[in-house]
Motif scaffolding. Structure first.
Motif, PDB file in Angstrom:
ATOM      1  N   SER A 283     135.302  47.142  81.476  1.00 48.74           N
ATOM      2  CA  SER A 283     134.133  46.327  81.821  1.00 48.74           C
ATOM      3  C   SER A 283     134.121  45.006  81.067  1.00 48.74           C
ATOM      4  N   GLY A 284     135.009  44.848  80.107  1.00 50.19           N
ATOM      5  CA  GLY A 284     134.991  43.661  79.264  1.00 50.19           C
ATOM      6  C   GLY A 284     134.246  43.875  77.966  1.00 50.19           C
ATOM      7  N   LYS A 285     133.500  44.937  77.920  1.00 47.30           N
ATOM      8  CA  LYS A 285     132.740  45.267  76.714  1.00 47.30           C
ATOM      9  C   LYS A 285     133.690  45.471  75.534  1.00 47.30           C
ATOM     10  N   GLU A 286     133.273  45.039  74.353  1.00 47.03           N
ATOM     11  CA  GLU A 286     134.111  45.220  73.172  1.00 47.03           C
ATOM     12  C   GLU A 286     133.449  46.179  72.197  1.00 47.03           C
ATOM     13  N   ILE A 287     134.240  47.108  71.706  1.00 50.31           N
ATOM     14  CA  ILE A 287     133.734  48.114  70.774  1.00 50.31           C
ATOM     15  C   ILE A 287     134.459  47.925  69.442  1.00 50.31           C
ATOM     16  N   PRO A 288     133.724  47.645  68.379  1.00 54.90           N
ATOM     17  CA  PRO A 288     134.394  47.525  67.080  1.00 54.90           C
ATOM     18  C   PRO A 288     135.004  48.866  66.685  1.00 54.90           C
ATOM     19  N   ALA A 289     136.268  48.845  66.310  1.00 50.05           N
ATOM     20  CA  ALA A 289     136.941  50.101  65.954  1.00 50.05           C
ATOM     21  C   ALA A 289     138.223  49.797  65.203  1.00 50.05           C
ATOM     22  N   LYS A 290     138.306  50.295  63.983  1.00 52.80           N
ATOM     23  CA  LYS A 290     139.548  50.144  63.218  1.00 52.80           C
ATOM     24  C   LYS A 290     140.368  51.435  63.244  1.00 52.80           C
ATOM     25  N   ALA A 291     139.821  52.437  63.869  1.00 50.78           N
ATOM     26  CA  ALA A 291     140.592  53.654  64.163  1.00 50.78           C
ATOM     27  C   ALA A 291     140.152  54.136  65.534  1.00 50.78           C
ATOM     28  N   VAL A 292     141.113  54.641  66.301  1.00 54.13           N
ATOM     29  CA  VAL A 292     140.816  55.094  67.659  1.00 54.13           C
ATOM     30  C   VAL A 292     141.355  56.510  67.810  1.00 54.13           C
ATOM     31  N   ILE A 293     140.472  57.413  68.236  1.00 57.01           N
ATOM     32  CA  ILE A 293     140.921  58.795  68.469  1.00 57.01           C
ATOM     33  C   ILE A 293     140.965  58.998  69.976  1.00 57.01           C
ATOM     34  N   MET A 294     142.124  59.330  70.489  1.00 56.54           N
ATOM     35  CA  MET A 294     142.278  59.552  71.925  1.00 56.54           C
ATOM     36  C   MET A 294     142.088  61.040  72.222  1.00 56.54           C
ATOM     37  N   ALA A 295     141.112  61.329  73.045  1.00 57.02           N
ATOM     38  CA  ALA A 295     140.819  62.729  73.367  1.00 57.02           C
ATOM     39  C   ALA A 295     140.379  62.830  74.826  1.00 57.02           C
ATOM     40  N   ILE A 296     141.170  62.209  75.692  1.00 55.17           N
ATOM     41  CA  ILE A 296     140.751  62.189  77.103  1.00 55.17           C
ATOM     42  C   ILE A 296     141.262  63.394  77.884  1.00 55.17           C
ATOM     43  N   GLY A 297     142.016  64.235  77.228  1.00 52.09           N
ATOM     44  CA  GLY A 297     142.487  65.436  77.910  1.00 52.09           C
ATOM     45  C   GLY A 297     143.894  65.771  77.478  1.00 52.09           C
ATOM     46  N   VAL A 298     144.386  66.865  78.005  1.00 50.55           N
ATOM     47  CA  VAL A 298     145.736  67.297  77.641  1.00 50.55           C
ATOM     48  C   VAL A 298     146.517  67.618  78.906  1.00 50.55           C
ATOM     49  N   THR A 299     147.817  67.592  78.757  1.00 52.40           N
ATOM     50  CA  THR A 299     148.694  67.936  79.868  1.00 52.40           C
ATOM     51  C   THR A 299     149.730  68.949  79.358  1.00 52.40           C
ATOM     52  N   PRO A 300     150.011  69.979  80.142  1.00 54.87           N
ATOM     53  CA  PRO A 300     150.907  71.034  79.643  1.00 54.87           C
ATOM     54  C   PRO A 300     152.241  70.464  79.173  1.00 54.87           C
ATOM     55  N   GLU A 301     152.749  70.988  78.103  1.00 56.78           N
ATOM     56  CA  GLU A 301     154.056  70.575  77.556  1.00 56.78           C
ATOM     57  C   GLU A 301     155.146  71.264  78.386  1.00 56.78           C
ATOM     58  N   LEU A 302     155.671  70.527  79.374  1.00 57.88           N
ATOM     59  CA  LEU A 302     156.555  71.148  80.378  1.00 57.88           C
ATOM     60  C   LEU A 302     158.024  70.819  80.200  1.00 57.88           C
ATOM     61  N   THR A 303     158.359  70.003  79.202  1.00 61.21           N
ATOM     62  CA  THR A 303     159.738  69.526  79.062  1.00 61.21           C
ATOM     63  C   THR A 303     160.744  70.667  79.172  1.00 61.21           C
ATOM     64  N   LEU A 304     160.557  71.663  78.334  1.00 62.41           N
ATOM     65  CA  LEU A 304     161.487  72.790  78.324  1.00 62.41           C
ATOM     66  C   LEU A 304     161.451  73.570  79.635  1.00 62.41           C
ATOM     67  N   ALA A 305     160.249  73.813  80.093  1.00 60.23           N
ATOM     68  CA  ALA A 305     160.091  74.616  81.303  1.00 60.23           C
ATOM     69  C   ALA A 305     160.793  73.960  82.479  1.00 60.23           C
ATOM     70  N   LYS A 306     160.624  72.658  82.613  1.00 59.16           N
ATOM     71  CA  LYS A 306     161.231  71.943  83.736  1.00 59.16           C
ATOM     72  C   LYS A 306     162.748  71.960  83.621  1.00 59.16           C
ATOM     73  N   SER A 307     163.239  71.689  82.411  1.00 56.98           N
ATOM     74  CA  SER A 307     164.695  71.632  82.276  1.00 56.98           C
ATOM     75  C   SER A 307     165.313  73.020  82.471  1.00 56.98           C
ATOM     76  N   ALA A 308     164.527  74.053  82.224  1.00 59.51           N
ATOM     77  CA  ALA A 308     165.048  75.404  82.445  1.00 59.51           C
ATOM     78  C   ALA A 308     164.873  75.847  83.888  1.00 59.51           C
TER      79      ALA A 308
END
Lengths: 567, 567
Positions: B229-254
């Motif tokens: 939106s253009g809005k600015e939020i003061p932040a000297k640290a940012v925690i990203m917690a928008i969700g997770v995705t399954p760790e599939l690297t091994l599963a896919k390669s197998a």
């Protein structure tokens, strides 16, 4: 034409029936007769006035006759005692207890909700004295409070250790009184088994209330109570709370059938043996959900449901009468105690084959503040695994666990269902595998014969027989207190020390709360020890179980040190 | 010969599988590989380190490799990353991440429990900066804590308002930080419907955390975050917690099959598409108990049950795979919020016909200390009445009510069963008719068409259209705050004032929490008003629902005064 509905008794059952009739029929004439001065008071909250938790006796009254009239167009006649029912004429005779005047009132439907009377054995000398009280209604509790305050009484005896007795004792203690509880049975709070009740016994004496068990009151004097044993208890006020008996005067004179348990017999719709006469609440005999046998249960929740069902039936609405399971909870000082369904005593009396699982996990993730042990006992049918009952005690959320079990019981669930139950979890509120899930896992193992266990009640006997008891905790835990002749073989070392464990005699294993000992028992079986038992409740359960009797009798404890610092 | 069981991942799913295998098979060789430095930590408790509720990061580690070895004879190899699976050879390749050395390990059974990775959209400029963090494990939370402490950072942005985002924000706020939560959706906490989420929105801003909804992060600078939106939020640290995705690297390669929801596809026994390879926990696709459709659920409880089932299946033990319902609870400052089953959004997406009941009774008897309103929404199927889900918020015991509903759902129970459910009651713990019973009664009325209701989300629209809204509370309550154009016709007076109520247009009735309005709606119907609606949530629900958006937009409230003093 709208119905004329008369209701005898204006508390839980009566008031609920009245309100429900009004919701179904805006034009019914509804009159509620209450012989006391108040309707719709919170009888369950009465004891809390003694400590001032409920500051004013008036606060206990939830709704006045005026509000009943204005909001619900219900006439609540207080100080009106119904003295006769005339079923053939569909009439009752009512007496204004203030004026002595009597009048007849016709009904289309009549509801009896007169409740139950506190038992006052005539065999106790002095039972009629002015300083002997019961706790049934607002004037009762008001009278106790005034008597104690006005006479600056310090020493009070509470006779009977059920819900009312315990709550009265607790609130009086909070008010600074010297309280002695006198109970004829060998334990307080009949819904719990003896082993669980010991936890409450400890809590009671830890809070400076004297507790006398297996003794009865022989004579009440103005300043003391003399017990059957000859023991004398200083008491300038005596609260009698040994139980209640259904108020049957009216029912009997009207020829209503009385059930085998001593309550009014009602059918599926809470109709008595006479047409158009319903009965609900503490006065009736109801049916137990599990045993399907007649029972009596004086609790507010069932009374409200019965009231609704009776009102519904007057208007042709049918109802699924599930019967009762007997769910309850009480706060006893710092300990919350809840139970539901059948306990061991019930199962034994009913001849139901059962097993138990006893677990003492933390009630939330251990590293969270206020994580506390939760003492949880599950009772299930053998061999079906049907859940029959549960008892929970702890400083935390025991009612949550018991309500979950109540839901499982009423859905005819099995311990396998309980094992899979997905409950809300976050570290502040529980553990990923909740207490109830853990109990189900233990129960499954017991039912499947995957391991054997000895109840906490039998450990003293084992110690006295010098049984081989392994303490599976770490050496530092052992050092801080252990079973007197237990051998320290920590779970973390046992595989290297198998040769220390005998194969020619039973081996009993415990840890703090049975988690480590459970794993160790399973492993020992694999290593060829086929006579291994887990000690149910482990060290924490044992300390709680033994403490009270150790204190009361002065006998030598079977632990070197109680570890109540872990509570 | 005993099995060799290898486990990839050493947290909830992996550690639980290992422990269960040991209990079944004392002689199995069990090796657990964890690429991080710790096994068996409490990931759910990670956020609590930021406030110091969990004082030391080490406290988060429940069991060390040493203890795993000593107690369970399980080898836990930390800092060991599995980099390839060779299903045909029943082998994995493992890399020691400290030395770079690789080795092959053979298995009889392999368990994948690698978890899920926090989502870090590459589209956000600056996402790779040193002051951008995620919360997945102990080193993560330790890094955040040290970074914030060492650099004395005040302003922190938390991106994403799910469980982790909310808990991180709360714990940072408790640590005295200026926290802004940025969430792309129009609400926090997806398990809740929008109406219930508003209660959390209020709680968040009331606790001096800024909450930005419906906005995304465009670019991260060293001292601020710039939003779409253009809005600015003061932040000297940012925690990203928008969700997770399954760790599939091994599963896919197998070559393991991946399900439609993006998790590893598993069968009834948590076996993947390749023999002897199991998968459990956040990485898998599971089945929803109600919809029977594939779903993903990243919660610890289900992971533990899956782990047990996988271990059991290795040894020929069968398992009843019930699927998941999604029960959860969170503490959000002073408000507890729990939910289970489907919410309205889920039902709409799934095309399930449903109705709701919304009640706000006290969580214990009103005259007891700390009796607080409990906001409770029940979702049930129309026409069957099957219980589909529930959401509860309040300062008190919401998890109890949600756990009861979870038990009812998993027993396929109906609202009629819920109505009859006998729960433990005493004035300190609940009400004789518990919140869940009340919700069931309302639900029965709705399902039976006995009265009509309007959701709290539609009240503003009614006000703006100048609908005829009756405030059924007493005049003094009305005076202290009311809906702007509501007419005061108290429940205690309405029978004398029926002529003030129009018959030619819809009439909407509310009180404080819908108890009086419910009675009044029923009565008005009997008096011939056939277009009467109850306003769900009534005044208290409305205040909670409207407040946040009023504050955020500066729009004119539709109430003359919020009554948060009643909370």
């Amino acid at each position: 034409m709208s119905k004329r509905v008369l209701i005898i008794g204006g508390v839980a059952g009566g008031a609920s029936t009245a309100a429900r009739v009004r919701r179904i029929d805006e034009f019914a004439e509804i009159i509620m007769f209450e012989k006391g001065p108040f309707v719709s008071f919170s009888n369950c909250a009465l004891p809390f006035h003694l400590s001032g938790v409920v500051a004013e006796a008036d606060d206990l009254v939830l709704m006045s006759p005026e509000v009943f009239h204005k909001q619900y167009n219900i006439t609540a006649k207080v100080n009106h005692e119904v003295i006769a029912i005339h079923p053939e004429e569909k009439k009752i005779t009512v007496k204004n207890v203030l004026t002595g005047e009597t009048m007849d009132e016709e009904y289309d439907e009549l509801v009896l909700s007169p409740g139950a009377n506190p038992i006052l054995p005539k065999s106790i000398k002095g039972i009629g004295s002015d300083h002997v009280f019961t706790v049934r209604n607002v004037p009762d509790i008001d009278a106790i409070k005034h008597y104690i305050d006005d006479n600056n009484i310090k020493d009070v005896a509470v006779v009977g250790a059920g819900f009312i007795g315990i709550e009265v004792a607790e609130n009086l203690q909070m008010a600074g009184k010297n309280v002695t509880i006198i109970e004829a049975a060998n334990q307080v709070m009949a819904p719990f088994d003896y082993d669980m009740a010991q936890i409450l016994h400890k809590e009671i004496i830890d809070n400076d209330v004297d507790l006398v068990l297996e003794d009865g009151v022989k004579e009440i004097f103005s300043d003391k109570v003399v017990l059957e044993s000859g023991k004398e208890i200083p008491a300038k006020a005596v609260i009698m709370a040994i139980g209640v008996t259904p108020e049957l005067t009216l029912a009997k004179s009207a020829g209503l059938e009385i059930g085998e348990t001593g309550g009014i017999k009602v059918n599926h719709h809470y109709l008595t043996s006479k047409p158009h006469i319903y009965a609900v609440g503490d006065v009736i005999e109801t049916t137990h959900f599990i045993t399907q046998k007649p029972t009596r249960l004086t609790l507010a929740g069932p009374a409200q449901r019965q009231a609704r069902a009776a009102a519904d039936h007057m208007y042709g609405k049918t109802y699924r009468n599930t019967g009762v399971i007997g769910s309850s909870v009480i706060q006893c000082f710092g300990m919350n105690a809840a139970s539901t369904g059948l306990n061991e005593k019930d199962c034994q009396r009913e001849g139901i084959a059962y097993q138990t699982a006893y677990v003492i996990p933390k009630d939330r993730v251990g590293l969270m503040p206020n994580a506390k042990p939760l003492f949880f006992k599950l009772i299930f049918a053998d061999p079906s695994g049907q859940i029959l009952g549960a008892q929970a005690m702890g400083q935390g959320n025991v009612d949550k666990r018991i309500d979950v079990i109540a839901a499982m019981i009423m859905n005819h669930a099995n311990i396998e269902d309980l094992k899979e139950l997905e409950l809300s979890y976050s570290p502040m509120f529980g553990t990923a595998k909740d207490v109830v899930n853990m109990a189900a896992l233990v129960a499954m193992n017991v039912l499947n014969g995957e391991y054997k266990q000895v109840p906490v009640t039998k450990i003293r006997e084992l110690v006295e027989k010098d049984a081989f008891i392994i303490d599976a905790r770490e050496p530092n835990e052992y050092a801080e207190g252990h079973i007197v002749n237990a051998v320290s073989i920590p779970f973390s070392e046992f595989r290297q020390r198998l040769d220390e464990i005998p194969t020619n005699r039973p081996v009993y294993v415990h840890c703090l709360s049975s988690q480590r000992s459970y794993n160790m028992v399973k492993a020992l079986q694999a290593h060829g020890f086929d006579n291994v038992y887990n000690l149910m409740g482990s060290f924490l359960g044992l300390c709680m179980y033994e403490y009270f009797n150790d204190q009361q009798t002065g006998r030598k404890p079977i632990v070197t040190n109680y570890r109540f610092d872990l509570l």
